[in-house]
Design an enzyme around this catalytic site. Structure first.
Site, mmCIF file in Angstrom:
data_model
loop_
_atom_site.group_PDB
_atom_site.id
_atom_site.type_symbol
_atom_site.label_atom_id
_atom_site.label_comp_id
_atom_site.label_asym_id
_atom_site.label_seq_id
_atom_site.Cartn_x
_atom_site.Cartn_y
_atom_site.Cartn_z
ATOM 1 N N THR A 72 -16.978 0.431 0.985
ATOM 2 C CA THR A 72 -15.589 0.555 1.447
ATOM 3 C C THR A 72 -15.254 2.049 1.526
ATOM 4 O O THR A 72 -16.015 2.885 1.017
ATOM 5 C CB THR A 72 -14.581 -0.090 0.460
ATOM 6 O OG1 THR A 72 -14.534 0.721 -0.713
ATOM 7 C CG2 THR A 72 -14.929 -1.516 0.106
ATOM 8 N N LYS B 281 -10.972 1.466 -15.875
ATOM 9 C CA LYS B 281 -11.397 0.087 -15.638
ATOM 10 C C LYS B 281 -11.636 -0.651 -16.953
ATOM 11 O O LYS B 281 -11.409 -1.862 -17.043
ATOM 12 C CB LYS B 281 -12.649 0.073 -14.744
ATOM 13 C CG LYS B 281 -12.398 0.637 -13.339
ATOM 14 C CD LYS B 281 -11.278 -0.087 -12.609
ATOM 15 C CE LYS B 281 -11.139 0.328 -11.163
ATOM 16 N NZ LYS B 281 -10.061 -0.400 -10.458
ATOM 17 N N TYR C 2 -12.421 7.198 -14.145
ATOM 18 C CA TYR C 2 -12.505 5.900 -13.463
ATOM 19 C C TYR C 2 -13.025 4.838 -14.430
ATOM 20 O O TYR C 2 -12.452 3.746 -14.552
ATOM 21 C CB TYR C 2 -13.431 6.017 -12.249
ATOM 22 C CG TYR C 2 -13.515 4.774 -11.399
ATOM 23 C CD1 TYR C 2 -12.586 4.528 -10.387
ATOM 24 C CD2 TYR C 2 -14.527 3.831 -11.604
ATOM 25 C CE1 TYR C 2 -12.663 3.386 -9.603
ATOM 26 C CE2 TYR C 2 -14.606 2.680 -10.821
ATOM 27 C CZ TYR C 2 -13.677 2.471 -9.830
ATOM 28 O OH TYR C 2 -13.753 1.330 -9.053
ATOM 29 N N ASN D 281 -4.980 -4.812 -7.033
ATOM 30 C CA ASN D 281 -6.257 -4.325 -6.506
ATOM 31 C C ASN D 281 -6.283 -2.822 -6.236
ATOM 32 O O ASN D 281 -7.354 -2.213 -6.234
ATOM 33 C CB ASN D 281 -6.551 -5.114 -5.210
ATOM 34 C CG ASN D 281 -7.584 -4.452 -4.327
ATOM 35 O OD1 ASN D 281 -8.775 -4.545 -4.592
ATOM 36 N ND2 ASN D 281 -7.120 -3.761 -3.284
ATOM 37 N N ASP E 139 0.856 -1.191 0.000
ATOM 38 C CA ASP E 139 0.000 0.000 0.000
ATOM 39 C C ASP E 139 0.893 1.242 0.000
ATOM 40 O O ASP E 139 2.061 1.187 0.384
ATOM 41 C CB ASP E 139 -0.924 0.026 1.231
ATOM 42 C CG ASP E 139 -2.248 0.742 0.961
ATOM 43 O OD1 ASP E 139 -3.290 0.071 0.828
ATOM 44 O OD2 ASP E 139 -2.225 2.001 0.841
HETATM 45 P P1 NAD Z 1 -10.211 1.487 -0.692
HETATM 46 O O1 NAD Z 1 -10.140 2.951 -0.947
HETATM 47 O O2 NAD Z 1 -10.917 0.986 0.512
HETATM 48 O O3 NAD Z 1 -8.738 0.862 -0.687
HETATM 49 C C1 NAD Z 1 -7.806 1.177 -1.695
HETATM 50 C C2 NAD Z 1 -6.403 1.069 -1.111
HETATM 51 O O4 NAD Z 1 -5.480 1.351 -2.197
HETATM 52 C C3 NAD Z 1 -6.095 2.090 -0.013
HETATM 53 O O5 NAD Z 1 -5.527 1.441 1.100
HETATM 54 C C4 NAD Z 1 -5.115 3.055 -0.659
HETATM 55 O O6 NAD Z 1 -4.158 3.595 0.250
HETATM 56 C C5 NAD Z 1 -4.447 2.180 -1.694
HETATM 57 N N1 NAD Z 1 -3.865 2.942 -2.786
HETATM 58 C C6 NAD Z 1 -4.405 4.018 -3.430
HETATM 59 N N2 NAD Z 1 -3.556 4.486 -4.351
HETATM 60 C C7 NAD Z 1 -2.451 3.695 -4.314
HETATM 61 C C8 NAD Z 1 -1.237 3.681 -5.011
HETATM 62 N N3 NAD Z 1 -0.957 4.592 -5.945
HETATM 63 N N4 NAD Z 1 -0.326 2.716 -4.709
HETATM 64 C C9 NAD Z 1 -0.579 1.808 -3.740
HETATM 65 N N5 NAD Z 1 -1.729 1.768 -3.037
HETATM 66 C C10 NAD Z 1 -2.652 2.708 -3.317
HETATM 67 O O7 NAD Z 1 -10.841 0.869 -2.036
HETATM 68 P P2 NAD Z 1 -11.656 -0.483 -2.350
HETATM 69 O O8 NAD Z 1 -13.083 -0.127 -2.452
HETATM 70 O O9 NAD Z 1 -11.224 -1.578 -1.474
HETATM 71 O O10 NAD Z 1 -11.169 -0.702 -3.836
HETATM 72 C C11 NAD Z 1 -10.215 -1.680 -4.207
HETATM 73 C C12 NAD Z 1 -10.297 -1.861 -5.713
HETATM 74 O O11 NAD Z 1 -11.612 -2.272 -6.070
HETATM 75 C C13 NAD Z 1 -10.017 -0.583 -6.522
HETATM 76 O O12 NAD Z 1 -9.302 -0.904 -7.685
HETATM 77 C C14 NAD Z 1 -11.409 -0.099 -6.880
HETATM 78 O O13 NAD Z 1 -11.426 0.693 -8.027
HETATM 79 C C15 NAD Z 1 -12.099 -1.424 -7.095
HETATM 80 N N6 NAD Z 1 -13.556 -1.374 -7.021
HETATM 81 C C16 NAD Z 1 -14.160 -0.876 -5.916
HETATM 82 C C17 NAD Z 1 -15.547 -0.797 -5.887
HETATM 83 C C18 NAD Z 1 -16.272 -0.195 -4.721
HETATM 84 O O14 NAD Z 1 -17.463 0.083 -4.862
HETATM 85 N N7 NAD Z 1 -15.647 0.009 -3.568
HETATM 86 C C19 NAD Z 1 -16.291 -1.263 -6.974
HETATM 87 C C20 NAD Z 1 -15.632 -1.789 -8.082
HETATM 88 C C21 NAD Z 1 -14.246 -1.835 -8.089
#
Ligand code: NAD
Length: 257
Positions: free
Chosen positions: A192, A161, A157, A89, A36
């Protein structure tokens, strides 16, 4: 245990889906490289894994920076002696990401650099490590918005994706005969920190909720379970897939009231 003797690297494992996946993969026997940008959050995940009896190390990396990504792979191999599961992720959803007409170029660049280039770099530096370990599974996080458009715009975004989805397909085809599977995990909206600001607004929350057949958002644990399946040999013939875990959003025309 479904991931006994495996090494899994999870980016963005300091929060949300990444953290839940770290906990679940560790419970199933994998040693976890918790990657992270946020050191405190990542260290907290490591402590949670350790408290549950698992093995994890924290590696700080910005997935949009090639040198960081190269180092995160090297550090994982030196900590655990190999790499079998690479879960790309980490991602962001910027509050100023909106319509194509008013999204700043800087927001576009930032989002593409983390969400799309980050996955490219993860694969670029991770695949040689997977090959050194005899093959493995790559899970790239896309989203349901890679396959459907929304009037509630988030152009950078969505485009990032879509890129993850097509990049995943091509890599899946190229490396299939070298014992590497690559799949795009496409979650629906999940409760989240990524969506915290959006979901805190009752109107914006309801505007989205109406389109989700089960009438609720996903929990991070539900997405982690799908990632676990893709990570294990149970998914040995699942390759290049658009792995939708969206509660049926993309199957719906009109949802029941
Ligand atoms: P989150 O914000 O809870 O966690 C994301 C984590 O990534 C954080 O800990 C952050 O510090 C870290 N991060 C951000 N930029 C970074 C970088 N440049 N290098 C390293 N780490 C970095 O998000 P989440 O909801 O758990 O999302 C995880 C993945 O799932 C993402 O790719 C997101 O786009 C995708 N996603 C999420 C949802 C949703 O509704 N939450 C839906 C579809 C897809």
């Amino acid at each position: 245990m479904r991931l006994a003797n495996k090494v899994a690297l999870i980016t963005g494992a300091g929060s949300g889906i990444g953290r839940e996946s770290a906990l679940l993969f560790a419970k199933e026997g994998a040693a976890i490289a918790v990657v992270d940008l946020n050191e405190a959050a990542g260290q907290e995940t490591v402590a949670l894994v350790a408290a549950a009896g698992g093995r994890a190390v924290f590696i700080r990396a910005d997935v949009s920076k090639a040198a960081d990504v190269e180092q995160m792979i090297a550090a994982t191999e030196s900590a655990f002696g190999g790499l079998h599961v690479l879960f790309n992720n980490a991602g962001i959803f910027h509050p100023d990401d909106g319509s194509v007409l008013d999204t700043d170029e800087a927001i576009w660049d930032l989002t593409i650099n983390i969400n799309l280039k980050g996955v490219f770099l993860g694969c670029k530096y991770g695949i040689p490590a997977l090959l050194r370990s005899g093959g493995g599974s790559i899970i790239n996080t896309a989203s349901f918005v890679a396959v459907v458009g929304a009037a509630t715009a988030q152009i950078a975004y969505t485009a990032s994706k879509g890129g993850v989805l097509s990049l995943t397909r091509e890599i899946a085809v190229e490396f299939a005969r070298q014992n590497i599977r690559v799949n795009a995990l496409c979650p629906g909206p999940v409760e989240t920190p990524l969506l915290e600001e959006l979901l805190a607004d009752p109107a914006r929350r309801q505007r989205r909720l109406v389109h989700i057949p089960p009438g609720r958002f996903a929990k991070a644990q539900e997405i982690a379970q799908a990632a676990l399946f893709l990570a294990t040999d149970e998914a040995s013939f699942v390759n290049g897939s658009t792995f939708l875990v969206d509660g049926g959003i993309t199957a719906a025309y009109v949802t029941a009231e």
